[in-house]
Design an enzyme around this catalytic site. Structure first.
Site, PDB file in Angstrom:
ATOM      1  N   CYS A 354       0.794  -1.228   0.000  1.00 48.85           N
ATOM      2  CA  CYS A 354       0.000   0.000   0.000  1.00 48.85           C
ATOM      3  C   CYS A 354       0.832   1.287   0.000  1.00 48.85           C
ATOM      4  O   CYS A 354       0.482   2.229  -0.729  1.00 48.85           O
ATOM      5  CB  CYS A 354      -1.004  -0.002   1.138  1.00 48.85           C
ATOM      6  SG  CYS A 354      -0.449  -0.680   2.701  1.00 48.85           S
ATOM      7  N   ASP A 403      -2.942  -7.623  -4.842  1.00 46.74           N
ATOM      8  CA  ASP A 403      -3.240  -6.442  -4.042  1.00 46.74           C
ATOM      9  C   ASP A 403      -3.817  -5.334  -4.909  1.00 46.74           C
ATOM     10  O   ASP A 403      -3.405  -5.160  -6.060  1.00 46.74           O
ATOM     11  CB  ASP A 403      -1.942  -5.945  -3.395  1.00 46.74           C
ATOM     12  CG  ASP A 403      -2.158  -5.495  -1.965  1.00 46.74           C
ATOM     13  OD1 ASP A 403      -3.321  -5.442  -1.535  1.00 46.74           O
ATOM     14  OD2 ASP A 403      -1.163  -5.201  -1.288  1.00 46.74           O
ATOM     15  N   LYS A 488     -12.432  -3.991   8.329  1.00 48.82           N
ATOM     16  CA  LYS A 488     -12.473  -4.744   7.074  1.00 48.82           C
ATOM     17  C   LYS A 488     -13.630  -5.732   7.063  1.00 48.82           C
ATOM     18  O   LYS A 488     -14.111  -6.182   8.109  1.00 48.82           O
ATOM     19  CB  LYS A 488     -11.159  -5.505   6.851  1.00 48.82           C
ATOM     20  CG  LYS A 488     -10.928  -6.653   7.816  1.00 48.82           C
ATOM     21  CD  LYS A 488      -9.618  -7.393   7.526  1.00 48.82           C
ATOM     22  CE  LYS A 488      -9.383  -8.512   8.537  1.00 48.82           C
ATOM     23  NZ  LYS A 488      -8.115  -9.219   8.312  1.00 48.82           N
TER      24      LYS A 488
END
Length: 668
Positions: A354, A403, A488
């Site tokens: 990220c 990802d 999440k």
């Protein structure tokens, strides 16, 4: 309370005489049946075959295990003994590791304790009383100190919540029919009314070493695992499931099918994929790329290593340092005398993708017209997992994540979450996984692991909950299970034998956009902060590979099979004819070959069936003369005299539709 409750007794025994009821919920809290009740209490029965009932059964069995160990070896020190999925364990401080003979002796002693019908009796104690009563138990004393006394609710060790739960400290006595205390343990409960209710549906399964409180700096204890079920039949069914799981174990199949290995020369938790495993991995990745491109994703690529400051900005160094490989100090320059003329700096192998994607977003100005901006990568990351936790491909140190990070405006969050959840479910169905439920992982009040303002967390959690509920799938809460930067949703999928695996995750993040000072220009001409969504559809490719391998027991659908078609001639003179058919299949990208070995036809068929090849083509004199071929399938069924052109089209269709072909009727 129900009208039939005893006037003289206000407890669960009076309310629930049914022997299948082992505890109760009183005003929402789990309690022993012996708990005294008031007329205003809201009471609900807890059956032994419910999720809570099974945990209580297994926790009670763990206490009996610990009592049995101390009967045999009074010098053994008690660690903790929680219930776990399908079983329980207890940790012990002993001078020598347990042996299989020790386990047999412990099991016999447990049987005696169960037959004695000892009652589990709860007592509330002060921290000082607990210290006095457990003065010979150093690990229990440590838990009491870590708890900070009653009410702290500390979970300072894995499974410690069964010992020192919130509100008060309690000890459970095991009381004999004569009223004597046979044994005691620090525990929050609840427990079964009697050891006799454990019955005969239990077994001790294995022994292992475990560090106290999960730290290698602490003493190594001996852990005894067991399982417990309400009946002998359920225990037998569980053992059958274990045997089937062992047959499907991806580590065993990986060797048998020549798919991957873990060479000692490379290091623990670092896998290499062999040609057959490589082609399965290729198909998994290419299928996902097709989904991504159809859904508006941009593919990016980032390095495996970066300067320290990037992970300081993202927050990983503050919250995830123990899971990262140690830094490499680079770029330092010294003169001939050894004096430093240029200071070096620390570089880290990346544990997450990220921060790199954030830099791509921030590389230039962004407009609201670009949002949602979806950046996707197969990014290999490295995590310093403890050696004892490594497990084949399901827990590794080097893994490739599918990802993606999506940058959206605030008013786009809900729609984007919904779109991604639907993408996840459709993708998993591609792989034959279609039995799902959802888990919502949230933060934990008072835990400084979680970054950001409480209001941001509340907004994010509520948004995720709305999206999850709208899916129509079952939703299970997971308090405290969120990542440090946001809550999440995870998709939990059940495999062919009913095991549950966490698959895809979708996480909301209000923190990293702040930390990286990301902006976009809105329709009003002003600067705004985007919201970031972390999204992994398959999780890690390695783990997903292992799950698929076990789900199918290696019998992959045709599109994933390393070798999709093998030609077996009735005799060598027909091999050339099959070579021509295989050439046609290869022209349309089917992985096909002809077996030219010296083995007899029946042995070739047996070898390729055992090797899990989905389709075997057989040809002899009649087929060659007629321009046909015969199909042989994994279940032994056969379809003869199929025209070659039709055979090629049917194989292509099976691959395109991701069909699972085991028998003649499976090939449309």
């Amino acid at each position: 309370m129900p009208e039939n409750a005893s006037e003289s007794r206000r407890d669960g025994f009076a309310l629930f005489p049914d022997r299948s009821v082992v505890a109760m919920r009183v005003n929402g809290e789990l309690k022993d049946l012996a708990t005294t009740l008031t007329d205003t209490d809201e009471v609900e029965a807890v059956a032994i075959d419910s999720a809570d009932g099974l945990n209580i059964l297994r926790h009670s069995a763990a206490h009996v295990l610990a009592q049995a160990v101390q009967r045999i070896n009074p010098q053994a020190n008690l660690g903790i003994g929680p219930p776990v999925t399908d079983g329980f364990y207890y940790d012990f401080g002993v001078d020598a590791p347990f042996t299989p003979e020790d386990v047999k002796a412990i099991s016999k002693e447990m049987q005696r304790i169960i037959r004695e019908g000892q009652r589990f009796v709860r007592r509330v104690v002060t921290a000082e009383q607990a210290r006095v009563e457990l003065a010979d138990e150093p690990f229990k004393l440590e838990l009491i100190e870590l708890a900070g006394g009653p009410g702290s609710g500390s979970n300072a060790a894995e499974g410690a919540s069964v010992e020192i739960g919130a509100g008060e400290l309690t000890i459970y006595d095991n009381v004999t029919k004569d009223g004597e205390v046979a044994w005691k343990d620090l525990c929050r409960g609840p427990h079964l009314p009697s050891t006799r209710m454990i019955g005969n549906g239990w077994d001790l399964t294995r022994i292992a070493a475990a560090y106290w409180r999960g730290s290698e700096k602490n003493p190594q204890l001996q852990r005894v695992y067991g399982t417990a079920w309400p009946s002998k039949d359920e225990l037998r069914a569980y053992k059958d499931r274990l045997a089937e799981a062992e047959r499907r174990d991806h580590r065993k199949l990986g060797i048998e099918m020549d798919l991957f290995s873990f060479p000692d020369e490379i290091g623990s938790g670092l896998a290499v994929f062999h040609p057959k495993g490589g082609i399965i991995r290729y198909e998994i990745e290419e299928n996902l790329r097709r989904h991504l491109l159809r859904n508006g994703y941009d593919l990016v690529n980032t390095p495996h290593i970066t300067k320290k400051d990037l992970f300081a900005t993202s927050g990983h160094l503050q919250t995830y340092a123990e899971g990262m490989f140690p830094p490499m100090h680079l770029d330092e320059v010294r003169d001939a005398d050894g004096n430093v003329t240029r200071k070096g700096q620390d570089y880290y192998l990346k544990p997450m993708n990220c921060p790199f994607h954030n830099l791509i977003y921030r590389s230039r100005g962004r407009s609201y017209r670009e949002l949602p901006l979806r950046l996707a990568e197969y990014g290999t990351v490295y995590r310093y997992e403890k050696s004892g936790t490594l497990s084949g491909l399901t827990r590794v140190r080097g893994l490739t994540q599918d990802d993606a990070h999506i940058y959206v405006a605030q008013d786009q969050v809900k729609d984007e979450l919904t779109t991604n959840l639907n993408l996840v479910l459709n993708l998993l169905r591609d792989y034959g996984l279609d039995d799902f439920y959802l888990e919502l992982s949230t933060n934990e009040e008072g835990n400084d692991k979680f970054l950001g303002e409480p209001e941001q967390w509340e907004t994010a959690i509520e948004t995720l909950r709305e999206v999850a509920m709208a899916s129509g799938l079952e939703l299970v809460d997971d308090p405290g299970g969120a990542a440090f930067y946001g809550p999440k949703i995870s998709v939990q999928a059940r495999d062919a034998i009913g095991r549950t695996w966490q698959m895809s995750t979708i996480q909301l993040d209000f923190n990293q956009p702040e930390r990286f000072e990301m902006e976009y220009t809105g329709a009003d001409g002003q600067k705004h902060r985007p919201v970031m969504i972390h999204r992994a559809l398959l999780g890690s490719v390695e783990r997903f590979f292992a799950i698929l391998l076990e789900h199918y027991a290696g019998d992959f659908p045709v599109w994933l099979a390393p070798t999709q078609v093998v030609g077996v001639p009735v005799a060598e003179e027909y091999a050339e004819y099959l070579d021509g058919i295989v050439a046609q299949l290869r022209d349309v990208e089917v992985r096909a070959e002809v077996d030219h070995s010296d083995d007899r036809m029946q042995k070739k068929i047996r070898n390729h069936t055992t090797g899990k090849v989905p389709i075997i083509l057989i040809a002899g004199e009649q087929d060659r003369d007629a321009g046909t071929v015969s199909f042989r399938f994994r279940d032994g069924s056969q379809e003869n005299s199929v025209p070659v052109g039709q055979a090629v089209e049917r194989i292509k269709a099976a691959i395109a539709s991701h069909a699972l072909v085991h028998a003649a009727g499976d090939l449309a």
